[in-house]
Every structure is written in structure tokens, then in C-alpha cells.
Motif scaffolding. Structure first.
Motif, PDB file in Angstrom:
ATOM      1  N   GLY A 183     -11.766 -15.819 -25.809  1.00  0.00           N
ATOM      2  CA  GLY A 183     -12.230 -14.201 -25.624  1.00  0.00           C
ATOM      3  C   GLY A 183     -13.562 -14.040 -24.534  1.00  0.00           C
ATOM      4  O   GLY A 183     -13.490 -13.227 -23.783  1.00  0.00           O
ATOM      5  N   LEU A 184     -14.228 -15.099 -24.986  1.00  0.00           N
ATOM      6  CA  LEU A 184     -15.729 -14.876 -23.834  1.00  0.00           C
ATOM      7  C   LEU A 184     -15.132 -15.245 -22.401  1.00  0.00           C
ATOM      8  O   LEU A 184     -15.730 -14.411 -21.525  1.00  0.00           O
ATOM      9  N   GLY A 185     -14.400 -16.234 -22.441  1.00  0.00           N
ATOM     10  CA  GLY A 185     -13.873 -16.523 -20.886  1.00  0.00           C
ATOM     11  C   GLY A 185     -12.969 -15.341 -20.000  1.00  0.00           C
ATOM     12  O   GLY A 185     -13.336 -15.142 -19.195  1.00  0.00           O
ATOM     13  N   LEU A 186     -12.376 -14.974 -20.922  1.00  0.00           N
ATOM     14  CA  LEU A 186     -11.408 -13.755 -20.544  1.00  0.00           C
ATOM     15  C   LEU A 186     -12.392 -12.534 -20.292  1.00  0.00           C
ATOM     16  O   LEU A 186     -12.165 -11.783 -19.252  1.00  0.00           O
ATOM     17  N   MET A 187     -13.296 -12.248 -21.231  1.00  0.00           N
ATOM     18  CA  MET A 187     -14.045 -11.339 -20.994  1.00  0.00           C
ATOM     19  C   MET A 187     -15.120 -11.242 -19.759  1.00  0.00           C
ATOM     20  O   MET A 187     -15.131 -10.401 -18.825  1.00  0.00           O
TER      21      MET A 187
END
Length: 56
Positions: free
Chosen positions: A18-22
């Protein structure tokens, strides 16, 4: 590996994705950013729940 440890590991992986996508610049788009934020929020809630459950 205990069941709680497996769940904790999967929560960490989901939060990392999620952090990578965000924050990732290669997936820049409104819906991808929202999806990343949702995954991070789910991960944080799950970590809080697991922490609370572990203290009992």
C-alpha cells in the motif's frame, strides 16, 4: 511459525504494498493512490488490533 506471526507478516506486506502504491511514481494515478491509502489504513488497523490482542 505461529499463526499470529504469519498474520503479522502478511499485514506488514500489505502495508508495504500500500505504501509503495501510494508513494510510487511509476503508478501515478488517482485510483491507485487511493487504493494504496486504503491498504495502508487496513494495515494500521490490523496492527493495532493484533497489538491489542497480544497484550491480553
Amino acid at each position: 511459525m505461529k499463526k499470529i506471526e504469519k498474520i503479522g507478516l502478511s499485514v506488514g506486506i500489505i502495508g508495504g504494498i500500500g505504501l509503495g502504491l501510494m508513494l510510487g511514481s511509476e503508478f501515478s494515478g488517482r485510483y491507485i493512490t487511493i487504493l494504496g491509502a486504503v491498504l495502508v489504513i487496513i494495515s494500521l488497523i490490523s496492527m493495532g488490533f493484533l497489538s491489542y490482542k497480544g497484550k491480553k
